[in-house]
Write an enzyme that holds these catalytic residues in place. Structure first.
Site, PDB file in Angstrom:
ATOM      1  N   GLU A 417       0.816  -1.224   0.000  1.00 14.76           N
ATOM      2  CA  GLU A 417       0.000   0.000   0.000  1.00 14.76           C
ATOM      3  C   GLU A 417       0.847   1.271   0.000  1.00 14.76           C
ATOM      4  O   GLU A 417       0.730   2.100   0.879  1.00 14.76           O
ATOM      5  CB  GLU A 417      -0.911  -0.005   1.244  1.00 14.76           C
ATOM      6  CG  GLU A 417      -1.993  -1.059   1.203  1.00 14.76           C
ATOM      7  CD  GLU A 417      -3.215  -0.654   0.398  1.00 14.76           C
ATOM      8  OE1 GLU A 417      -3.141   0.338  -0.363  1.00 14.76           O
ATOM      9  OE2 GLU A 417      -4.240  -1.327   0.520  1.00 14.76           O
ATOM     10  N   GLU A 495      -4.370 -10.349  -0.527  1.00 13.58           N
ATOM     11  CA  GLU A 495      -5.186 -10.299   0.696  1.00 13.58           C
ATOM     12  C   GLU A 495      -6.622 -10.569   0.291  1.00 13.58           C
ATOM     13  O   GLU A 495      -7.145  -9.953  -0.634  1.00 13.58           O
ATOM     14  CB  GLU A 495      -5.096  -8.918   1.373  1.00 13.58           C
ATOM     15  CG  GLU A 495      -3.735  -8.603   1.936  1.00 13.58           C
ATOM     16  CD  GLU A 495      -3.639  -7.211   2.565  1.00 13.58           C
ATOM     17  OE1 GLU A 495      -4.663  -6.649   2.992  1.00 13.58           O
ATOM     18  OE2 GLU A 495      -2.509  -6.687   2.608  1.00 13.58           O
TER      19      GLU A 495
HETATM   20  C1  IPT Z   1      -5.144  -3.734   3.786  1.00 10.09           C
HETATM   21  C2  IPT Z   1      -3.740  -3.702   4.297  1.00 10.09           C
HETATM   22  O1  IPT Z   1      -2.823  -4.075   3.319  1.00 10.09           O
HETATM   23  C3  IPT Z   1      -3.532  -4.529   5.491  1.00 10.09           C
HETATM   24  O2  IPT Z   1      -2.321  -4.162   6.086  1.00 10.09           O
HETATM   25  C4  IPT Z   1      -4.674  -4.400   6.462  1.00 10.09           C
HETATM   26  O3  IPT Z   1      -4.767  -3.068   6.858  1.00 10.09           O
HETATM   27  C5  IPT Z   1      -5.938  -4.778   5.787  1.00 10.09           C
HETATM   28  O4  IPT Z   1      -6.156  -4.017   4.658  1.00 10.09           O
HETATM   29  C6  IPT Z   1      -7.134  -4.565   6.692  1.00 10.09           C
HETATM   30  O5  IPT Z   1      -7.066  -5.258   7.871  1.00 10.09           O
HETATM   31  S1  IPT Z   1      -5.458  -2.122   3.224  1.00 10.09           S
HETATM   32  C7  IPT Z   1      -7.169  -1.936   3.097  1.00 10.09           C
HETATM   33  C8  IPT Z   1      -7.538  -0.502   3.168  1.00 10.09           C
HETATM   34  C9  IPT Z   1      -7.601  -2.517   1.816  1.00 10.09           C
END
Ligand code: IPT
Length: 982
Positions: A417, A495
């Site tokens: 990010e 993710e």
């Molecule tokens: C995404 C992040 O990469 C991760 O570190 C964590 O924050 C997760 O989301 C949420 O728990 S960023 C999100 C705004 C898509």
């Protein structure tokens, strides 16, 4: 001499340290400087004293253990924030309120190291992790500084040490220019949190070496690529290799080798030796490629069954212990996980040793995240500002250099990010020039111009399908060469499946897509561990805390509690579900039990290491069992195996005749015992309970509103009534990414007031064989609700309830003025709520278990006859919410401190599917209004829900909400239950 000004607002990497080196095991002497250090905390760099501290003047100081975070050691408190930054975006400046920790340790250099130095060798002082910036001194002389909290820095201290009473002094600032590059979603935890070591560098030693194993799947041969700073002898005894390698690069043919993969983590011990030093490496031979849109290892496609892992210890923060790291990786392997993304920084180096050994693919991520710039539309993002280039390149260089001998690392990730820009490109360029044995990953630039895979997070099912079909949207720049290239890359869902609270739903549907399209290389659940912090509460009990609990003014509540395991490493139901979804063997029983179909989803091994057994249970009694003769099925192939006659038979039963097929390890492995179950398949044939003739019950056993006073041997405290609400899960509180403009489910429920429904008795009618109670349940202010017709009768077996439910009125939002869009109030559930006397003691049930499940998290459960103790009834989510439902239940005994009742499904639509049974120590209002599990009151009654239907849980905290097929629109139902005294 006084320390120079501590500069924590200077764009650039640390200075004064030597070039990064590969992490190697060596026989050169080393001395751990972990342990007790003198410690002093100042509120800001400006207020940190300029006294004689770097020369060891520490009178009146405190003590601290290294490695540790000072705010987990009694100096200050932790703070949690996600994307939002805890101070103004004003780079490179940290805030004035910026705690500074001074560390001092006086050491006598070990004799072995002194000997090396006396012989002309050198000594290095190594720091494996300091958050966020440090100045390093030896005997009052400043050696330089560090940047990159999770990156190793080494300082040459040869000319600074005297050997006896040397003073090592480190000044650490919690925030610095580096913080702008380290806004990962986690606790702010400053200090020297990884080891400090003094290393001897012998004359004629191997200052740096890279050893990697390559595997050629066409010949079956391996090769060792060696880059060394000194001419040395390479030995791999198992392969009969003993060759001289010159300084520089060379390649040594290893002949026929067994390749390394996550499924076959074959390692060969190798050494590289000069007269004065031997370094050792555990070599794995493997080749990773992006081949025509397919991710391959050793020439075969691989599927990443992954999780994102932060380093987290509820008592220590990001301080690594071997014990917890091994526990994590073993738990992963036991749950069929084969890949880890080290979100969002390089892990402790030992984690990679474990990944090599146990067999896990690793995406090793650089310590980089500039996510705070999202708040200012990425204006001024350092990723695209040439002034920061050296900082970015230094970070990836330290990441790659330290970890490049590990076969488990199959991709370097440039960070998380951080948007797009010239510095991201510069990092990729550096990697390309320095390591050709892995692929490059980065999610933050969707053009994928610098990466070898197309990576995304939380893409919807529909988008993932389109990516698989290569019919996804064309980038705004049009279909040039760059876009064509992106569309040809393997896809990694870096993710997905946000595991916050009762979650993640919809993972199975993602997995079906990954399995369907060769381009889709799998994904990584967000995330492995809940980052709760353990405290001792006012009753002296261990309790978990989250963002805001330490007085932070900027924080993100419990968004840091989103793991497949608790911070104490208790398995959450989401992990059980995931393990089944990604199981390497899929077992399907043919409808008529003629045989079973097996799908081998391993990428490299056949099924011969699994014993496949069957067992038939009729009403909870095992009536026959045996082992099946399964000819080995090759990787990614299928097979059909006939079943013996006793398995094919179906007997008449009152509950069920169940055929279960289990695939288990034939032999123990480094991560599981022999007999560990890898996959399960089932066929359940429901039985038909038979009841005697019904008679009208004694009306004296009911209250004036037609509700039974007792069920089984238990007094009814409240109800039974009709419920369509649940205590909002974390997901229920967020709008799904698929419906971003609509209110979250929990808000819709509150607006429609289904959390406070009222019951009106419309009539009580004694009939010949039943007492019939007609009720209307409605939401205040609205004309919608549920009409329920309760028919109570006595049968020889117990008390029978036949229930007819009809949805009335409208469940759309037409009546809510403030709603700008049309939406419906899907229900959370539909069933009976009743409160029984006595705190819950446990239950026995025949249904899907042993753990809880919801319609979209039901892969990891199977039908059986189970017991759940008092502490297994619900999931101890750190923020209380709905949990604990056992689905497909046909009969159950609920036990409280006051007695017991058996409830069984005896008719209506539940005869096929069973009911979902939730037995909870707390009512839903209490659950939904209590912020922390540790604040829940001691249970005084048992809250039972028997649901004919439920909504799924989705993953709306980050990603899509409940998929339409798992939602529960308003509906009718009818079913019959029998209550018995036990
Ligand atoms: C995404 C992040 O990469 C991760 O570190 C964590 O924050 C997760 O989301 C949420 O728990 S960023 C999100 C705004 C898509």
């Amino acid at each position: 001499m006084t320390a120079p000004v501590f500069d924590v607002a200077r764009i650039g990497p640390g200075e004064g340290s030597i070039d990064p080196r590969t992490r190697l095991r060596t026989d050169a002497p080393s001395q751990s400087l972990d342990g007790c250090w003198s410690f002093r905390l100042s509120p800001s760099p400006a207020l940190a004293p300029h006294d004689e501290w770097t020369q060891g003047e520490t009178e009146g100081w405190d003590e601290i253990t290294v490695p540790a975070h000072w705010n987990m050691s009694g100096f200050g408190t932790p703070a949690y924030s996600n994307v939002q930054f805890p101070f103004p975006i004003d780079p490179p400046y940290p805030p004035d309120e910026n705690p500074v920790g001074d560390y001092v340790r006086r050491i006598d250099v070990d004799a072995e190291i002194r000997q090396v130095m006396d012989a002309g060798g050198r000594a290095l002082l190594r720091f494996d992790g300091i958050e966020s910036a440090a100045d390093v001194f030896v005997n009052g002389i400043r050696l330089g500084s560090t940047r990159g909290s999770r990156l190793t820095h080494e300082f040459d201290v040869t000319d600074r040490l005297t050997g006896a009473g040397d003073v090592i002094a480190v000044r650490v600032a919690q925030f610095s220019d580096g913080t702008y590059l380290e806004n990962q979603d986690m606790w702010w935890l400053p200090g020297i949190f990884r080891s400090v070591t003094l290393l001897a560098r012998p004359v004629g030693g191997i200052d740096d070496a890279v050893l990697t194993g390559d595997f050629d799947h066409e010949t079956g041969h391996g090769a060792v690529a060696v880059t060394t700073t000194a001419g040395a002898v390479l030995e791999v005894p198992e392969l009969g290799i003993r060759v001289d390698v010159a300084a520089g690069r060379s390649t040594v043919d290893a002949g026929a080798v067994e390749p390394w993969s996550a499924e076959t983590p074959r390692l060969y011990d190798a050494t590289l030796a000069t007269a004065s030093e031997t370094v050792s490496v555990r070599l794995g031979f493997r080749r990773v490629r992006a081949d025509d849109g397919v991710l391959t290892l050793n020439g075969r496609p691989i599927m990443l069954r992954g999780v994102n892992r932060h380093e987290h210890d509820p008592d220590r923060g990001r301080v690594h212990t071997t014990e917890l790291a091994r526990r994590d990786l073993v738990l992963m392997k036991q749950h069929n996980i084969n890949a880890v993304r080290t979100s969002h920084y390089p892990p402790h180096p030992e984690l990679l040793d474990l990944a090599d050994e146990l067999g896990l693919y690793v995406i090793d991520e650089c310590d980089l995240e500039t996510h705070e710039y999202e708040y200012v539309s990425w204006r001024g993002n350092p990723s695209d500002d040439p002034a920061w280039e050296a900082s970015f390149v230094d970070r990836i260089r330290r990441t790659v250099t330290r970890d490049r001998t590990h076969p488990s690392v199959i991709m370097w990730s440039l960070g998380n990010e951080s948007g797009a820009g010239c510095n991201i490109r510069a990092m990729a360029r550096w990697v390309r020039e320095n390591d050709a044995t892995r692929l490059i990953h980065y999610e933050g630039d969707h053009s994928s111009r610098d990466t070898d895979v197309y990576s995304r997070m939380y893409a919807s099912h529909d988008e993932v399908r389109r990516i698989g079909e290569e019919s996804d949207e064309i980038a705004p720049a049009g279909i040039g060469a760059a876009e064509l290239r992106r569309r040809s890359l393997p896809f990694v869902h870096c993710e997905f499946g946000h595991s916050m609270g009762n979650s993640p739903g919809g993972v199975k549907e993602y997995w079906e897509l990954y399995e369907r399209f060769p381009r889709l290389a799998g994904g990584f659940i967000w995330e492995w561990i809940e980052h709760a912090i353990a405290i001792e509460d006012e009753h002296g009990r261990r309790a978990f805390r989250y963002g805001g609990d330490f007085g932070e003014s900027v924080h993100d509540h419990n968004f840091v509690i989103d793991g497949l395991i608790s911070a104490d490493r208790d398995v959450r139901p989401g992990l059980v579900d995931y393990a089944a979804i990604i199981a390497p063997l899929v077992i399907t029983v043919e409808g008529d039990r003629r045989g079973i179909r097996l799908e081998n989803r391993y990428d490299h091994v056949d099924t011969s290491h699994l014993a496949v057994t069957w067992r038939r249970e009729v009403d909870g009694v095992v009536v026959a069992q045996g082992e099946l003769d399964v000819p080995p099925i090759a990787p990614r192939q299928r097979g059909v195996v006939p079943l013996p006659a006793e398995a094919r038979t179906v007997s008449a039963s009152s509950v069920a005749d169940v055929l279960t097929i289990v695939a288990a390890l034939r032999d123990a492995t480094s991560w599981a015992q022999r007999g560990h179950v890898v996959a399960t398949g089932q066929r359940v044939d429901a039985g038909a309970p038979r009841l005697g003739a019904a008679a009208a019950p004694d009306q004296g056993e009911f209250d004036r509103r037609g509700r039974p006073l007792r069920l089984g041997s238990l007094d009814v405290v409240e109800g039974p009534g009709i419920g369509i609400w649940r205590a909002p899960t974390d997901n229920d509180l967020f709008p799904g990414w698929d419906e971003p403009t609509l209110p979250p489910m929990a808000e819709r429920w509150a607006l429609a007031r289904i959390d406070r429904m009222q019951t009106r008795v419309r009539g009580i009618r004694p009939e010949a064989t039943a007492l019939v109670v007609d009720t209307r349940v409605g939401a205040p202010s609205f004309d919608s609700g549920v009409d329920a017709l309760w028919r109570w009768s006595d049968v020889p077996e117990g008390r029978l309830l036949e229930l007819d439910l009809r949805s009335i009125g409208s469940w759309d939002n037409a009546w809510i003025e403030k709603a700008p869009f049309a939406w419906t109030v899907d229900w959370a559930r539909l069933g009976i709520d009743v409160t029984l006397a006595g705190a819950p003691v446990g239950m026995e049930f025949a249904g899907y278990g042993p753990g809880p499940s919801y319609p979209d998290t039901d892969s990891g459960v199977h039908f059986g006859w189970f017991e759940a103790g008092a502490d297994e009834l619900v999931t101890p989510h750190v923020r209380p919410q709905e949990s604990g439902s056992r689905r497909g239940v046909r009969t159950a005994v609920i036990r409280t401190s006051e007695g017991a009742v058996r409830v069984s499904v005896v008719g209506g639509e539940a005869l096929d599917a069973g009911v979902a049974l939730t037995v909870s120590p707390w009512d839903r209002t209490t659950l939904s209004t209590t912020s922390h599990a540790s604040l829940l009151p001691a249970p005084t009654a048992t809250h039972v829900s028997i649901d004919i239907a439920q909504s799924g849980v989705g993953t709306a905290t980050c990603g899509p909400g409940v998929l339409p097929r798992h939602r529960l629109p308003a509906r009718d139902a009818s079913f019959a239950l029998l209550f018995e005294t036990v």
